[in-house]
Design a protein around this motif. Structure first.
Motif, PDB file in Angstrom:
ATOM      1  N   UNK A   1      -4.964   4.854 -11.967  1.00 35.26           N
ATOM      2  CA  UNK A   1      -5.134   5.343 -13.337  1.00 35.26           C
ATOM      3  C   UNK A   1      -3.803   5.825 -13.887  1.00 35.26           C
ATOM      4  N   UNK A   2      -3.078   6.585 -13.069  1.00 38.36           N
ATOM      5  CA  UNK A   2      -1.798   7.143 -13.530  1.00 38.36           C
ATOM      6  C   UNK A   2      -0.761   6.051 -13.761  1.00 38.36           C
ATOM      7  N   UNK A   3      -0.761   5.022 -12.917  1.00 36.90           N
ATOM      8  CA  UNK A   3       0.232   3.949 -13.037  1.00 36.90           C
ATOM      9  C   UNK A   3      -0.252   2.776 -13.888  1.00 36.90           C
ATOM     10  N   UNK A   4      -1.491   2.861 -14.376  1.00 38.76           N
ATOM     11  CA  UNK A   4      -2.082   1.785 -15.184  1.00 38.76           C
ATOM     12  C   UNK A   4      -2.029   0.469 -14.421  1.00 38.76           C
ATOM     13  N   UNK A   5      -2.480   0.527 -13.166  1.00 39.70           N
ATOM     14  CA  UNK A   5      -2.379  -0.629 -12.280  1.00 39.70           C
ATOM     15  C   UNK A   5      -3.696  -0.889 -11.569  1.00 39.70           C
ATOM     16  N   UNK A   6      -3.742  -1.987 -10.837  1.00 41.59           N
ATOM     17  CA  UNK A   6      -4.905  -2.281 -10.004  1.00 41.59           C
ATOM     18  C   UNK A   6      -4.530  -2.227  -8.526  1.00 41.59           C
ATOM     19  N   UNK A   7      -3.232  -2.074  -8.254  1.00 40.79           N
ATOM     20  CA  UNK A   7      -2.763  -1.957  -6.874  1.00 40.79           C
ATOM     21  C   UNK A   7      -1.594  -0.995  -6.805  1.00 40.79           C
ATOM     22  N   UNK A   8      -1.530  -0.256  -5.696  1.00 39.48           N
ATOM     23  CA  UNK A   8      -0.373   0.552  -5.364  1.00 39.48           C
ATOM     24  C   UNK A   8      -0.260   0.586  -3.846  1.00 39.48           C
ATOM     25  N   UNK A   9       0.939   0.803  -3.299  1.00 33.51           N
ATOM     26  CA  UNK A   9       1.146   0.754  -1.857  1.00 33.51           C
ATOM     27  C   UNK A   9       0.229   1.712  -1.091  1.00 33.51           C
ATOM     28  N   UNK A  10      -0.526   1.169  -0.178  1.00 34.81           N
ATOM     29  CA  UNK A  10      -1.479   1.954   0.598  1.00 34.81           C
ATOM     30  C   UNK A  10      -2.906   1.521   0.338  1.00 34.81           C
ATOM     31  N   UNK A  11      -3.149   0.973  -0.849  1.00 36.03           N
ATOM     32  CA  UNK A  11      -4.506   0.573  -1.229  1.00 36.03           C
ATOM     33  C   UNK A  11      -5.021  -0.586  -0.380  1.00 36.03           C
ATOM     34  N   UNK A  12      -4.134  -1.499   0.002  1.00 28.78           N
ATOM     35  CA  UNK A  12      -4.547  -2.641   0.801  1.00 28.78           C
ATOM     36  C   UNK A  12      -5.175  -2.207   2.117  1.00 28.78           C
ATOM     37  N   UNK A  13      -4.511  -1.272   2.814  1.00 31.20           N
ATOM     38  CA  UNK A  13      -5.030  -0.785   4.090  1.00 31.20           C
ATOM     39  C   UNK A  13      -6.345  -0.036   3.901  1.00 31.20           C
ATOM     40  N   UNK A  14      -6.473   0.675   2.790  1.00 28.76           N
ATOM     41  CA  UNK A  14      -7.702   1.414   2.519  1.00 28.76           C
ATOM     42  C   UNK A  14      -8.881   0.455   2.342  1.00 28.76           C
ATOM     43  N   UNK A  15      -8.689  -0.557   1.491  1.00 29.06           N
ATOM     44  CA  UNK A  15      -9.767  -1.495   1.162  1.00 29.06           C
ATOM     45  C   UNK A  15     -10.120  -2.414   2.321  1.00 29.06           C
ATOM     46  N   UNK A  16      -9.110  -2.915   3.021  1.00 30.66           N
ATOM     47  CA  UNK A  16      -9.364  -3.927   4.043  1.00 30.66           C
ATOM     48  C   UNK A  16      -9.452  -3.390   5.467  1.00 30.66           C
ATOM     49  N   UNK A  17      -9.065  -2.129   5.680  1.00 28.82           N
ATOM     50  CA  UNK A  17      -9.121  -1.565   7.031  1.00 28.82           C
ATOM     51  C   UNK A  17      -9.914  -0.257   7.089  1.00 28.82           C
ATOM     52  N   UNK A  18      -9.454   0.772   6.388  1.00 24.83           N
ATOM     53  CA  UNK A  18     -10.102   2.085   6.491  1.00 24.83           C
ATOM     54  C   UNK A  18     -11.588   2.051   6.117  1.00 24.83           C
ATOM     55  N   UNK A  19     -11.903   1.499   4.975  1.00 21.38           N
ATOM     56  CA  UNK A  19     -13.289   1.506   4.513  1.00 21.38           C
ATOM     57  C   UNK A  19     -14.191   0.657   5.405  1.00 21.38           C
ATOM     58  N   UNK A  20     -13.821  -0.600   5.729  1.00 18.74           N
ATOM     59  CA  UNK A  20     -14.704  -1.390   6.601  1.00 18.74           C
ATOM     60  C   UNK A  20     -14.940  -0.762   7.970  1.00 18.74           C
ATOM     61  N   UNK A  21     -13.865  -0.271   8.621  1.00 16.70           N
ATOM     62  CA  UNK A  21     -14.053   0.304   9.953  1.00 16.70           C
ATOM     63  C   UNK A  21     -14.817   1.620   9.864  1.00 16.70           C
ATOM     64  N   UNK A  22     -14.607   2.369   8.780  1.00 17.97           N
ATOM     65  CA  UNK A  22     -15.340   3.618   8.600  1.00 17.97           C
ATOM     66  C   UNK A  22     -16.831   3.375   8.420  1.00 17.97           C
ATOM     67  N   UNK A  23     -17.173   2.406   7.594  1.00 17.94           N
ATOM     68  CA  UNK A  23     -18.572   2.058   7.355  1.00 17.94           C
ATOM     69  C   UNK A  23     -19.230   1.604   8.656  1.00 17.94           C
ATOM     70  N   UNK A  24     -18.562   0.752   9.408  1.00 19.46           N
ATOM     71  CA  UNK A  24     -19.104   0.241  10.675  1.00 19.46           C
ATOM     72  C   UNK A  24     -19.267   1.371  11.692  1.00 19.46           C
ATOM     73  N   UNK A  25     -18.286   2.269  11.745  1.00 16.16           N
ATOM     74  CA  UNK A  25     -18.353   3.394  12.688  1.00 16.16           C
ATOM     75  C   UNK A  25     -19.533   4.292  12.367  1.00 16.16           C
TER      76      UNK A  25
END
Length: 241
Positions: free
Chosen positions: A130-154
């Motif tokens: 929101x602050x950068x008016x963007x759809x991506x910022x560094x760190x988001x990739x790992x959150x979407x493709x790693x943190x969230x999926x493994x968290x949900x599965x765990x």
């Protein structure tokens, strides 16, 4: 001192090397590992990848955090500086995320890093975008493709197999709040923040992801004097005028 200086400059590069070693160990020992150990190892790798994405490739987190989110007039060192970034991230990863690998059956130890990883979406997926008016910022990739999926599965796994009682959930959530509040909150923005810090980020670290160019191109307004604002609150908590 030279070792500390090198560590402050390259901790995230070291981290991605550790992540590759952990991935190799995960693949080699997959059949002998319990499901809990697999989940916790992937979570550990995810955090190391997350940090490298923020600071290494594409990088740019120092400028995003200090300039875009905090409105700092000296984004090379305040409020986040090279030492505080290294210390909090290294401590967080090699204590909070490594303990569940060593003690996978202590469920509350696993709940906390899973929650922390998933909660990163609030910062990267919403606040920063929101602050950068963007759809991506560094760190988001790992959150979407790693943190969230493994968290949900765990969480699904420990729920289905009834591995976490009310006490485990309560301790896990409490541990999450205390760890993020003290390590990421207090130490980063109060304990280690210093306008005169000598631990300045290198020019290369500040220029990654071309944050300044994005600020100018998208006409993002930066106002570090806004009241109440992040830096105003930091200064107040530190007892400054």
């Amino acid at each position: 001192m030279k070792i500390l200086k090198t560590l402050c400059r390259h901790w995230y590069n070291i981290g991605i090397a550790v992540a590759l070693c952990a991935l190799a160990a995960l693949i080699a020992g997959w059949n002998e590992m319990s499901m809990l150990l697999r989940f916790n190892t992937i979570s550990f790798i995810a955090m190391l990848v997350h940090q490298f994405e923020e600071y290494g490739l594409p990088g740019g987190e120092p400028m995003i955090m200090n300039r875009v989110l905090q409105g700092s007039d000296i984004p090379d060192r305040y409020p986040l500086n090279q030492f505080s970034a290294m210390f909090t991230n290294v401590f967080f990863t090699y204590v909070i995320y490594l303990l569940p690998i060593l003690l996978p059956n202590v469920i509350w130890l696993g709940i906390a890093p899973m929650l922390m990883g998933m909660m990163q979406f609030l910062v990267h997926g919403i606040m920063t975008n929101v602050r950068m008016k963007s759809i991506y910022n560094p760190g988001l990739g790992a959150v979407v493709f790693l943190h969230i999926p493994v968290g949900v599965c765990y969480f699904r796994y420990i729920t289905v197999h009834q591995l976490a009682d009310g006490a485990a959930w309560a301790i896990g959530v409490f541990y999450t709040v205390i760890a993020t509040g003290f390590i990421l909150g207090y130490l980063t923005y109060i304990g280690f923040s210093d306008r005169n810090s000598r631990w300045c980020f290198d020019e290369a670290e500040l220029k990654r992801f071309h944050v300044e160019e994005k600020i100018a191109k998208k006409n993002i307004q930066i106002d570090g004097q806004a009241k109440p604002g992040p830096l105003a609150m930091i200064e107040k908590l530190k007892g400054r005028k």
